[in-house]
Design a protein around this motif. Sequence first.
Motif, PDB file in Angstrom:
ATOM      1  N   VAL A 145      23.317  82.677  71.482  1.00 29.32           N
ATOM      2  CA  VAL A 145      24.278  83.517  70.788  1.00 29.32           C
ATOM      3  C   VAL A 145      25.411  82.619  70.307  1.00 29.32           C
ATOM      4  N   LYS A 146      25.602  82.606  68.988  1.00 33.32           N
ATOM      5  CA  LYS A 146      26.687  81.816  68.426  1.00 33.32           C
ATOM      6  C   LYS A 146      27.901  82.718  68.281  1.00 33.32           C
ATOM      7  N   ARG A 147      28.980  82.303  68.844  1.00 37.18           N
ATOM      8  CA  ARG A 147      30.206  83.086  68.768  1.00 37.18           C
ATOM      9  C   ARG A 147      31.209  82.335  67.928  1.00 37.18           C
ATOM     10  N   ARG A 148      31.927  83.093  67.116  1.00 38.99           N
ATOM     11  CA  ARG A 148      32.968  82.478  66.318  1.00 38.99           C
ATOM     12  C   ARG A 148      34.221  82.336  67.167  1.00 38.99           C
ATOM     13  N   SER A 149      34.915  81.289  66.913  1.00 39.95           N
ATOM     14  CA  SER A 149      36.176  81.117  67.618  1.00 39.95           C
ATOM     15  C   SER A 149      37.225  82.003  66.963  1.00 39.95           C
ATOM     16  N   GLY A 150      38.335  82.179  67.624  1.00 38.07           N
ATOM     17  CA  GLY A 150      39.413  82.994  67.080  1.00 38.07           C
ATOM     18  C   GLY A 150      39.974  82.407  65.802  1.00 38.07           C
ATOM     19  N   GLY A 151      39.908  81.093  65.661  1.00 38.01           N
ATOM     20  CA  GLY A 151      40.423  80.445  64.465  1.00 38.01           C
ATOM     21  C   GLY A 151      39.628  80.804  63.229  1.00 38.01           C
ATOM     22  N   THR A 152      38.322  80.947  63.346  1.00 37.71           N
ATOM     23  CA  THR A 152      37.479  81.304  62.205  1.00 37.71           C
ATOM     24  C   THR A 152      37.797  82.719  61.728  1.00 37.71           C
ATOM     25  N   THR A 153      37.933  83.631  62.651  1.00 36.17           N
ATOM     26  CA  THR A 153      38.263  85.011  62.299  1.00 36.17           C
ATOM     27  C   THR A 153      39.650  85.080  61.652  1.00 36.17           C
ATOM     28  N   LEU A 154      40.603  84.356  62.199  1.00 29.91           N
ATOM     29  CA  LEU A 154      41.948  84.327  61.639  1.00 29.91           C
ATOM     30  C   LEU A 154      41.931  83.739  60.231  1.00 29.91           C
ATOM     31  N   ALA A 155      41.135  82.708  60.006  1.00 27.71           N
ATOM     32  CA  ALA A 155      41.041  82.093  58.681  1.00 27.71           C
ATOM     33  C   ALA A 155      40.450  83.067  57.671  1.00 27.71           C
ATOM     34  N   ILE A 156      39.435  83.841  58.061  1.00 31.76           N
ATOM     35  CA  ILE A 156      38.811  84.822  57.168  1.00 31.76           C
ATOM     36  C   ILE A 156      39.822  85.903  56.790  1.00 31.76           C
ATOM     37  N   VAL A 157      40.584  86.404  57.744  1.00 28.17           N
ATOM     38  CA  VAL A 157      41.593  87.437  57.470  1.00 28.17           C
ATOM     39  C   VAL A 157      42.683  86.875  56.563  1.00 28.17           C
ATOM     40  N   LEU A 158      43.103  85.644  56.798  1.00 25.92           N
ATOM     41  CA  LEU A 158      44.139  85.017  55.983  1.00 25.92           C
ATOM     42  C   LEU A 158      43.682  84.815  54.540  1.00 25.92           C
ATOM     43  N   VAL A 159      42.438  84.373  54.355  1.00 26.00           N
ATOM     44  CA  VAL A 159      41.897  84.189  53.008  1.00 26.00           C
ATOM     45  C   VAL A 159      41.790  85.533  52.286  1.00 26.00           C
ATOM     46  N   ALA A 160      41.357  86.575  52.991  1.00 23.39           N
ATOM     47  CA  ALA A 160      41.258  87.910  52.383  1.00 23.39           C
ATOM     48  C   ALA A 160      42.630  88.405  51.954  1.00 23.39           C
ATOM     49  N   ALA A 161      43.668  88.184  52.771  1.00 22.74           N
ATOM     50  CA  ALA A 161      45.016  88.610  52.421  1.00 22.74           C
ATOM     51  C   ALA A 161      45.527  87.854  51.194  1.00 22.74           C
ATOM     52  N   ILE A 162      45.237  86.565  51.116  1.00 16.71           N
ATOM     53  CA  ILE A 162      45.663  85.774  49.964  1.00 16.71           C
ATOM     54  C   ILE A 162      44.976  86.250  48.693  1.00 16.71           C
ATOM     55  N   VAL A 163      43.692  86.590  48.788  1.00 14.35           N
ATOM     56  CA  VAL A 163      42.952  87.086  47.620  1.00 14.35           C
ATOM     57  C   VAL A 163      43.530  88.420  47.147  1.00 14.35           C
ATOM     58  N   ILE A 164      43.851  89.319  48.072  1.00 15.56           N
ATOM     59  CA  ILE A 164      44.408  90.622  47.703  1.00 15.56           C
ATOM     60  C   ILE A 164      45.769  90.456  47.033  1.00 15.56           C
ATOM     61  N   VAL A 165      46.625  89.608  47.591  1.00 10.61           N
ATOM     62  CA  VAL A 165      47.943  89.379  46.992  1.00 10.61           C
ATOM     63  C   VAL A 165      47.792  88.749  45.614  1.00 10.61           C
ATOM     64  N   GLY A 166      46.852  87.815  45.479  1.00  8.59           N
ATOM     65  CA  GLY A 166      46.601  87.198  44.182  1.00  8.59           C
ATOM     66  C   GLY A 166      46.157  88.208  43.140  1.00  8.59           C
ATOM     67  N   LEU A 167      45.289  89.150  43.533  1.00  6.20           N
ATOM     68  CA  LEU A 167      44.845  90.191  42.609  1.00  6.20           C
ATOM     69  C   LEU A 167      45.999  91.113  42.207  1.00  6.20           C
ATOM     70  N   LEU A 168      46.885  91.421  43.139  1.00  7.10           N
ATOM     71  CA  LEU A 168      48.019  92.278  42.807  1.00  7.10           C
ATOM     72  C   LEU A 168      48.950  91.590  41.806  1.00  7.10           C
ATOM     73  N   PHE A 169      49.176  90.297  41.958  1.00  9.66           N
ATOM     74  CA  PHE A 169      49.988  89.562  40.990  1.00  9.66           C
ATOM     75  C   PHE A 169      49.263  89.430  39.654  1.00  9.66           C
ATOM     76  N   ALA A 170      47.939  89.195  39.683  1.00  3.24           N
ATOM     77  CA  ALA A 170      47.177  89.005  38.450  1.00  3.24           C
ATOM     78  C   ALA A 170      47.114  90.279  37.619  1.00  3.24           C
ATOM     79  N   THR A 171      47.054  91.440  38.261  1.00  9.58           N
ATOM     80  CA  THR A 171      46.989  92.701  37.531  1.00  9.58           C
ATOM     81  C   THR A 171      48.356  93.198  37.101  1.00  9.58           C
ATOM     82  N   GLY A 172      49.420  92.553  37.565  1.00  8.76           N
ATOM     83  CA  GLY A 172      50.761  92.958  37.182  1.00  8.76           C
ATOM     84  C   GLY A 172      51.337  94.050  38.052  1.00  8.76           C
ATOM     85  N   PHE A 173      50.619  94.446  39.093  1.00  6.79           N
ATOM     86  CA  PHE A 173      51.149  95.479  39.984  1.00  6.79           C
ATOM     87  C   PHE A 173      52.377  94.957  40.715  1.00  6.79           C
ATOM     88  N   TRP A 174      52.326  93.719  41.150  1.00  9.88           N
ATOM     89  CA  TRP A 174      53.485  93.013  41.697  1.00  9.88           C
ATOM     90  C   TRP A 174      53.891  91.956  40.700  1.00  9.88           C
TER      91      TRP A 174
END
Length: 106
Positions: free
Chosen positions: A14-43
């Motif tokens: 069983v391969k388990r992800r470390s907490g750092g991998t999960t944190l990195a995935i959440v951080l990248v997703a948040a950056i992508v969402i913020v980038g989309l909000l700026f790109a669409t002009g919402f922010w």
Amino acid sequence: MSDYRNDTTETVVVKRRSGGTTLAIVLVAAIVIVGLLFATGFWSADVKQGAMPEVSVKGGELPKVDMDSKEVVVGTSKTKVEVPKIKTETETVDVPTVGVKDNGEK
């Protein structure tokens, strides 16, 4: 003498992800969402004024805030779309009938 074992057990790794991998995935997703909000002009990063918003509070009331933000506009518009129509027609057909007849009737 040979030793034959009928051992059918399998080793499962069983391969388990470390907490750092999960944190990195959440951080990248948040950056992508913020980038989309700026790109669409919402922010927008309008930093020309540089002033703090005016806030005034009276006892028992919510604070009044003077803030410029985007407005979400929702409405309808007329568009032509192909819609299937079901048409029914009346026809005369033979259908089976079931009844009860007394012995005296013909």
